[in-house]
Design an enzyme around this catalytic site. Structure first.
Site, PDB file in Angstrom:
ATOM      1  N   LYS A   1     -55.846 -15.623  37.716  1.00  0.00           N
ATOM      2  CA  LYS A   1     -56.813 -15.125  37.074  1.00  0.00           C
ATOM      3  C   LYS A   1     -56.453 -15.307  35.854  1.00  0.00           C
ATOM      4  CE  LYS A   1     -57.873 -11.536  40.772  1.00  0.00           C
ATOM      5  NZ  LYS A   1     -58.153 -10.342  40.970  1.00  0.00           N
TER       6      LYS A   1
ATOM      7  N   GLY B   1     -52.680   3.764  37.655  1.00  0.00           N
ATOM      8  CA  GLY B   1     -52.459   2.056  37.801  1.00  0.00           C
ATOM      9  C   GLY B   1     -52.950   1.435  36.457  1.00  0.00           C
TER      10      GLY B   1
ATOM     11  N   SER C   1     -57.803 -15.313  53.315  1.00  0.00           N
ATOM     12  CA  SER C   1     -59.119 -14.788  52.650  1.00  0.00           C
ATOM     13  C   SER C   1     -60.252 -14.671  53.396  1.00  0.00           C
ATOM     14  CB  SER C   1     -59.553 -15.812  51.259  1.00  0.00           C
ATOM     15  OG  SER C   1     -60.540 -15.584  50.844  1.00  0.00           O
TER      16      SER C   1
ATOM     17  N   ALA D   1     -56.614  -4.809  39.275  1.00  0.00           N
ATOM     18  CA  ALA D   1     -57.495  -4.017  39.805  1.00  0.00           C
ATOM     19  C   ALA D   1     -57.940  -3.057  38.643  1.00  0.00           C
ATOM     20  CB  ALA D   1     -57.398  -3.732  41.269  1.00  0.00           C
TER      21      ALA D   1
ATOM     22  N   GLY E   1     -52.572  -2.522  36.791  1.00  0.00           N
ATOM     23  CA  GLY E   1     -52.422  -3.606  37.253  1.00  0.00           C
ATOM     24  C   GLY E   1     -53.762  -4.503  36.965  1.00  0.00           C
TER      25      GLY E   1
ATOM     26  N   ASP F   1     -64.170  -7.347  39.723  1.00  0.00           N
ATOM     27  CA  ASP F   1     -63.453  -6.247  40.374  1.00  0.00           C
ATOM     28  C   ASP F   1     -63.954  -5.001  39.977  1.00  0.00           C
ATOM     29  OD1 ASP F   1     -61.832  -8.614  39.797  1.00  0.00           O
ATOM     30  OD2 ASP F   1     -60.094  -7.632  41.147  1.00  0.00           O
TER      31      ASP F   1
HETATM   32  P1  NAD Z   1     -50.873  -5.205  40.550  1.00  0.00           P
HETATM   33  O1  NAD Z   1     -49.627  -5.866  41.283  1.00  0.00           O
HETATM   34  O2  NAD Z   1     -51.738  -6.033  39.479  1.00  0.00           O
HETATM   35  O3  NAD Z   1     -50.675  -3.711  40.043  1.00  0.00           O
HETATM   36  C1  NAD Z   1     -49.695  -2.754  40.741  1.00  0.00           C
HETATM   37  C2  NAD Z   1     -49.984  -1.448  40.426  1.00  0.00           C
HETATM   38  O4  NAD Z   1     -49.412  -0.557  41.128  1.00  0.00           O
HETATM   39  C3  NAD Z   1     -49.472  -1.265  38.877  1.00  0.00           C
HETATM   40  O5  NAD Z   1     -50.173  -0.418  38.285  1.00  0.00           O
HETATM   41  C4  NAD Z   1     -48.101  -0.509  39.238  1.00  0.00           C
HETATM   42  O6  NAD Z   1     -47.322   0.109  38.207  1.00  0.00           O
HETATM   43  C5  NAD Z   1     -48.209   0.104  40.183  1.00  0.00           C
HETATM   44  N1  NAD Z   1     -47.303   0.275  41.243  1.00  0.00           N
HETATM   45  C6  NAD Z   1     -46.184  -0.388  41.916  1.00  0.00           C
HETATM   46  N2  NAD Z   1     -45.212   0.491  42.666  1.00  0.00           N
HETATM   47  C7  NAD Z   1     -45.611   1.646  42.300  1.00  0.00           C
HETATM   48  C8  NAD Z   1     -44.641   2.779  42.519  1.00  0.00           C
HETATM   49  N3  NAD Z   1     -43.521   2.805  43.414  1.00  0.00           N
HETATM   50  N4  NAD Z   1     -45.376   3.852  42.260  1.00  0.00           N
HETATM   51  C9  NAD Z   1     -46.331   4.082  41.208  1.00  0.00           C
HETATM   52  N5  NAD Z   1     -47.282   2.848  40.988  1.00  0.00           N
HETATM   53  C10 NAD Z   1     -46.664   1.700  41.329  1.00  0.00           C
HETATM   54  O7  NAD Z   1     -51.979  -5.064  41.892  1.00  0.00           O
HETATM   55  P2  NAD Z   1     -53.331  -5.147  42.013  1.00  0.00           P
HETATM   56  O8  NAD Z   1     -53.717  -6.410  42.230  1.00  0.00           O
HETATM   57  O9  NAD Z   1     -54.070  -4.445  40.704  1.00  0.00           O
HETATM   58  O10 NAD Z   1     -53.608  -4.043  43.116  1.00  0.00           O
HETATM   59  C11 NAD Z   1     -53.450  -2.756  43.200  1.00  0.00           C
HETATM   60  C12 NAD Z   1     -54.296  -2.182  44.223  1.00  0.00           C
HETATM   61  O11 NAD Z   1     -55.714  -2.505  44.335  1.00  0.00           O
HETATM   62  C13 NAD Z   1     -53.901  -2.727  45.794  1.00  0.00           C
HETATM   63  O12 NAD Z   1     -53.720  -1.631  46.651  1.00  0.00           O
HETATM   64  C14 NAD Z   1     -55.069  -3.611  46.173  1.00  0.00           C
HETATM   65  O13 NAD Z   1     -55.312  -3.666  47.611  1.00  0.00           O
HETATM   66  C15 NAD Z   1     -56.038  -3.014  45.497  1.00  0.00           C
HETATM   67  N6  NAD Z   1     -57.494  -3.811  45.070  1.00  0.00           N
HETATM   68  C16 NAD Z   1     -58.630  -3.662  45.871  1.00  0.00           C
HETATM   69  C17 NAD Z   1     -59.621  -4.367  45.800  1.00  0.00           C
HETATM   70  C18 NAD Z   1     -60.702  -4.060  46.506  1.00  0.00           C
HETATM   71  O14 NAD Z   1     -61.674  -4.782  46.436  1.00  0.00           O
HETATM   72  N7  NAD Z   1     -60.920  -2.857  47.223  1.00  0.00           N
HETATM   73  C19 NAD Z   1     -59.493  -5.544  44.815  1.00  0.00           C
HETATM   74  C20 NAD Z   1     -58.296  -5.568  44.119  1.00  0.00           C
HETATM   75  C21 NAD Z   1     -57.222  -4.968  44.567  1.00  0.00           C
END
Ligand code: NAD
Length: 300
Positions: free
Chosen positions: A76, A136, A25, A140, A138, A112
């Site tokens: 979380k 998406g 981190s 984020a 998930g 976020d």
């Molecule tokens: P998560 O595991 O909670 O969610 C994953 C998401 O990806 C889900 O919607 C899932 O359906 C989708 N997914 C997985 N495999 C897939 C595929 N083959 N095809 C299509 N969709 C697919 O993850 P998260 O924590 O929400 O993170 C998601 C993204 O957000 C990551 O890329 C992470 O780096 C980014 N993120 C960025 C920040 C930032 O500050 N910029 C903060 C948090 C997360």
């Protein structure tokens, strides 16, 4: 400068990050630099804690009278059950990534989504009255969807492949419709494929009417950096294209949108936006982010 023995006193307040893994981190470096820079008598540490350990960790937060901190994966959701109060967004999402302890009352926030919207604003893009397509459902993406609704977006169209997150999208739709009825939400399944051309039909109409398109999935992030979910035939100059992915800094989706002439917003600013929002919650002032970035560049 920045010497620990000169920084820590008998009155130093503790803040911390809880989750696992946390060793990678960047938060301790960012907040400790900021405390030093702003002459704030606080210190920030990372604690490797899993879901099972969270209840006891939270007892420690109270006993040690920690000032605040953050929760990361996979803690979380459990954190939202342990705090005393939740911000409106954290309550809708059912998760929190930030907490603040005010006289023993601990409030959980989810920043976020706030960080993402703040970064859009910094790039000249307002979400008020806008029609948004977001890929998406998930952690984020859900936080962003809720924040878009709370910040006045007119329509939020969620697309997700048929995995466990699709149900989460449906539940987010129901929660937003209940709390923010002026925001129209739809949920549509995407085909799981590495060829974006296979999803053109399902995405075309909603993207045609959208002002902003957001990728909130892991697609585009290493090791999926050669993939994109959106065929570039769907881009047009007046579409804003934004990503949550910050590694690589420019995803394939962002590069292809740039080629077409779209305004693009990458994920790195979301990370900074979140830090800024958190620092304001902890300390009540703007984080010295430019100074931190300069410090980092000089001390590589
Ligand atoms: P998560 O595991 O909670 O969610 C994953 C998401 O990806 C889900 O919607 C899932 O359906 C989708 N997914 C997985 N495999 C897939 C595929 N083959 N095809 C299509 N969709 C697919 O993850 P998260 O924590 O929400 O993170 C998601 C993204 O957000 C990551 O890329 C992470 O780096 C980014 N993120 C960025 C920040 C930032 O500050 N910029 C903060 C948090 C997360």
């Amino acid at each position: 400068m920045y010497k620990m023995d000169q920084r820590i006193s008998g009155r130093t307040k503790l803040l911390g990050l809880f989750g696992t893994p946390v060793g990678h981190s960047g938060s301790p470096a960012m907040y400790n630099f900021s405390f030093w820079h702003d002459n704030i008598d606080c210190a920030y540490l990372a604690f490797d804690v899993n879901v099972e350990g969270m209840k006891r960790a939270f007892d420690a937060v109270r006993i040690l009278n920690m000032k605040g901190g953050n929760f990361t994966m996979p803690c979380k959701n459990i954190a939202a059950e342990l705090v005393d109060k939740l911000s409106p967004a954290a309550e809708i999402v059912g998760a929190c990534n930030t907490f603040v302890n005010e006289d023993g009352v601990i409030t959980g926030y989810i920043t976020d989504g706030v960080g993402f919207v703040l970064n859009l604003e910094k790039n000249g893009v307002s979400v008020k009255d806008k029609n948004v397509v977001i890929l998406g459902a998930g952690g984020a993406a859900t936080a962003i969807q809720v924040q878009l609704a709370l910040d006045g977006a007119k329509e939020v169209h969620i697309f997700n492949i048929e995995d466990e997150f699709l149900d989460r999208a449906k539940s987010t739709k129901a929660k937003i419709e209940e709390r923010v009825p002026n925001c129209k939400v739809t949920v549509t399944a995407l085909k799981k494929t590495e060829d974006p051309a296979e999803n053109v039909e399902v995405l075309a109409e909603k993207i045609k009417n959208a002002d902003i398109l957001i990728n909130g999935t892991i697609i585009g992030m290493k090791p999926y950096h050669e993939q994109t979910l959106v065929d570039k035939s769907l881009f047009r100059k007046d579409l804003v294209v934004a990503d949550t992915v910050y590694n690589p800094e420019k995803t394939r989706m962002i590069l292809e949108a740039e080629e077409i002439g779209c305004k693009v917003v990458g994920g790195a600013g979301m990370l900074i936006g979140q830090g800024t929002v958190n620092y304001k919650l902890f300390i009540g002032k703007e984080m010295p982010i430019e100074e931190f970035q300069k410090f980092k560049a000089e001390n590589k």
